[in-house]
Structures are given as structure tokens and as C-alpha cells.
Design a protein around this motif. Structure first.
Motif, PDB file in Angstrom:
ATOM      1  N   ARG A 124       0.593   6.361   3.801  1.00  0.00           N
ATOM      2  CA  ARG A 124      -0.524   7.239   4.119  1.00  0.00           C
ATOM      3  C   ARG A 124      -0.002   8.580   4.609  1.00  0.00           C
ATOM      4  O   ARG A 124       0.971   8.659   5.350  1.00  0.00           O
ATOM      5  CB  ARG A 124      -1.408   6.596   5.190  1.00  0.00           C
ATOM      6  CG  ARG A 124      -1.994   5.261   4.752  1.00  0.00           C
ATOM      7  CD  ARG A 124      -2.862   4.657   5.820  1.00  0.00           C
ATOM      8  NE  ARG A 124      -4.084   5.413   6.006  1.00  0.00           N
ATOM      9  CZ  ARG A 124      -5.038   5.075   6.883  1.00  0.00           C
ATOM     10  NH1 ARG A 124      -4.907   3.990   7.626  1.00  0.00           N
ATOM     11  NH2 ARG A 124      -6.122   5.816   7.005  1.00  0.00           N
ATOM     12  N   ARG A 125      -0.651   9.654   4.207  1.00  0.00           N
ATOM     13  CA  ARG A 125      -0.218  10.991   4.596  1.00  0.00           C
ATOM     14  C   ARG A 125      -0.525  11.264   6.055  1.00  0.00           C
ATOM     15  O   ARG A 125      -1.574  10.891   6.576  1.00  0.00           O
ATOM     16  CB  ARG A 125      -0.933  12.032   3.738  1.00  0.00           C
ATOM     17  CG  ARG A 125      -0.384  12.187   2.344  1.00  0.00           C
ATOM     18  CD  ARG A 125      -0.939  13.453   1.721  1.00  0.00           C
ATOM     19  NE  ARG A 125      -0.466  13.649   0.365  1.00  0.00           N
ATOM     20  CZ  ARG A 125      -0.692  14.753  -0.344  1.00  0.00           C
ATOM     21  NH1 ARG A 125      -1.398  15.735   0.190  1.00  0.00           N
ATOM     22  NH2 ARG A 125      -0.238  14.874  -1.562  1.00  0.00           N
ATOM     23  N   GLU A 128       0.833  -1.195   0.000  1.00  0.00           N
ATOM     24  CA  GLU A 128       0.000   0.000   0.000  1.00  0.00           C
ATOM     25  C   GLU A 128       0.874   1.254   0.000  1.00  0.00           C
ATOM     26  O   GLU A 128       1.951   1.278   0.598  1.00  0.00           O
ATOM     27  CB  GLU A 128      -0.894   0.010   1.245  1.00  0.00           C
ATOM     28  CG  GLU A 128      -1.931  -1.100   1.254  1.00  0.00           C
ATOM     29  CD  GLU A 128      -2.862  -0.964   2.448  1.00  0.00           C
ATOM     30  OE1 GLU A 128      -2.679   0.004   3.224  1.00  0.00           O
ATOM     31  OE2 GLU A 128      -3.750  -1.799   2.599  1.00  0.00           O
TER      32      GLU A 128
END
Length: 295
Positions: free
Chosen positions: A40-41, A37
Motif C-alpha cells: 500500500r502506498r 496483497e
């Protein structure tokens, strides 16, 4: 077929099988690569409370360059979210939804540090205070004089309200028994005092009202103890190395012209300094517990 020819054929067959096996291994690895994946920010939340009457768009614009400084320090993009509802802020820090939070609401930041695993990063060099303000010709001289008077404060359970409550408590005055009204915006508090609807108002020292009240001829009859101003806190999502990179970048802002411009844009006077956990816990101990503030 000669023996030499047979050996050559066997060598070619073995080479073919090795190439086929290597290709099969490569194809088998491709789905695993696709399954990884994307990172994520981190979310940077900004809250100015009721000190400034600005909307989410203006806050996002004002803090864009500040966000870029943090992005450069981390080496990755982050998302910026403007939060004005203090209930949303409290619920979000409780769940750790925000990796970074900068807020005027120092009590909420202190609770996040004490209860939800956040750590202080930096705080403004300029301390914050709650001011009790009156008109120039008001007969009120000290906080003891507000007993029985008409008082207007920021929202009930907001940061400045809690400070005013503690100040009155220390002066042996129960806010619950006084004539207290609440207003969301401090500009509205200023207007209400000027029009004579209330005898005394409570504002933040860092607000436009607080900075200019005495310059305009008004008086401050009481000021609170020093309060951490505009703290930035970080959740456990960030490593100690990442936190230190952010801290160093923000403290260095005041050493350059471009950095000073960023500080001015977000209303941080004099720059940032390293924040300590103790100053937030001491403030909470003085304010006292208000369970309804978390509802």
C-alpha cells in the motif's frame, strides 16, 4: 517379462510419480502467491493553512517535485494529498491516516508528535513568527496598545490565532474580551488593515503579507517567539531507517541547484535542518491547551 525389464518399469513408474508430486506442489503454491496483497502506498499530506491563498490543485503541483525526492529516498511511490481544512488534518493525524505530513500548522504537527506517535523529521532553517501589523501612521507602538482596539486574526483556533492568543495572554490581555474578527486568508487581513476596517492584524512571518508588510511601509509592533516552520513529520508506519533516508535527502536539497529550486518552489528559505521533539513540546506548553481546537 524379464527381471531387468520389471526393474526398468518400476524405475519409470517412480520417476513419473515424483514428477507428478512436484507438479501438484507447484500448483498448490500458486493460489498463495496470488493471495499476497500489493504494497500500500504511503500518503504525504500537505497543508499551507491560510498563509497562501491557493487551492488543492496548485498545492499538489507545487509539491510534486518535493514528493519525488521522498519517493526516491524510499524507493517506492507515494500518494500526495492537499489538505486545507485544519479539522480534517487533525482528525487524520489522530487516526494515523497520513504516513507523512508537511504543514505550516506547527501546532497540529506538535500535537501529532506528542499524542499520536508521529516523529519530527525536518523543519525549515527559517524560523516562523506571528506578526502584529499596523499602518505606518498608526498610534499603536507595542502589543500592550492593542487593548480595546479592533483586531483581525486568522481563523479562530488556527495556528497563528493560537500564537496571537498566547502573546496577548502574556501581555495580560484576554483575547476573548477584545474586539476580534477572524478571516481565513491573510491577504484579506492585509486589505482590511489598509482600508482602515481594523486597527491591527495578525499574520504569519512566512506569508506574502508578512514578508512584504514592512517593505511596503507598514510596521510590525510585536512578533512572537520563534516557532518551528514548515515541519515534516512521520508516522510509526515508517521505520527509523526510512525516516533517516528521507531526512538526509531533504537536508541535502540545499546543496544542489536543482534541490534549491525545489525548496524555492515550496517556499522553504535556506533549506531544511533536523527537527527535535523538544522544540514542538516547548511550543505547545507555551501555547497552552485549547480543547475546542481539536473539535
Amino acid at each position: 517379462m524379464t527381471t531387468t525389464g520389471m526393474n526398468f518399469g518400476i524405475v519409470r513408474l517412480v520417476a513419473f510419480l515424483l514428477v507428478l508430486a512436484a507438479s501438484a506442489g507447484t500448483f498448490a503454491q500458486k493460489p498463495a502467491v496470488k493471495a499476497v496483497e500489493p504494497q500500500r502506498r504511503f500518503i504525504l499530506a500537505v497543508s499551507e493553512g491560510a498563509a497562501g491563498n491557493v487551492d488543492a490543485f496548485e498545492i499538489s503541483t507545487r509539491y510534486e517535485r518535493f514528493k519525488q525526492v521522498i519517493e526516491k529516498a524510499l524507493g517506492q511511490p507515494i500518494a500526495l494529498v492537499a489538505v486545507r481544512d485544519i479539522k480534517v488534518m487533525r482528525q487524520s493525524v489522530e487516526t494515523g491516516a497520513y504516513a507523512l505530513v508537511i504543514s505550516r500548522q506547527a501546532d497540529t504537527m506538535a500535537e501529532a508528535i506528542r499524542d499520536y506517535g508521529y516523529q519530527p523529521v525536518v523543519v525549515s532553517k527559517e524560523s516562523a513568527y506571528a506578526f502584529f501589523i499596523v499602518l505606518k501612521d498608526s498610534p499603536l507602538k507595542t502589543i500592550a496598545d492593542v487593548k480595546g482596539k479592533r483586531i483581525v486574526t486568522p481563523d479562530r483556533y488556527a495556528h497563528m490565532w493560537r500564537i496571537a492568543n498566547a502573546m496577548m495572554r502574556d501581555a495580560n490581555i484576554s483575547m476573548a474580551k477584545e474586539q476580534v474578527r477572524n478571516m481565513r486568508d491573510q491577504t484579506a487581513i492585509e486589505w482590511s488593515i489598509e482600508k482602515g476596517f481594523f486597527d491591527v492584524g495578525v499574520v504569519a512571518s512566512y506569508s506574502g503579507v508578512g514578508r512584504n508588510w514592512e517593505k511596503k511601509g507598514g510596521r510590525v509592533i510585536a512578533r512572537s517567539r520563534e516557532i518551528p516552520n514548515t515541519p515534516l513529520i512521520a508516522s510509526s508506519k515508517l521505520s527509523a531507517v526510512q525516516v533517516e533516508k528521507i531526512r538526509s535527502a531533504l537536508i541535502a536539497l540545499n546543496s544542489s541547484e536543482s534541490g534549491a529550486a525545489i525548496l524555492k518552489q515550496i517556499g522553504v528559505i535556506g533549506g531544511f535542518k533536523e527537527a527535535s521533539r523538544a522544540e514542538f513540546l516547548d511550543m505547545l506548553a507555551w501555547l497552552g491547551e485549547l480543547e475546542m481546537a481539536k473539535q
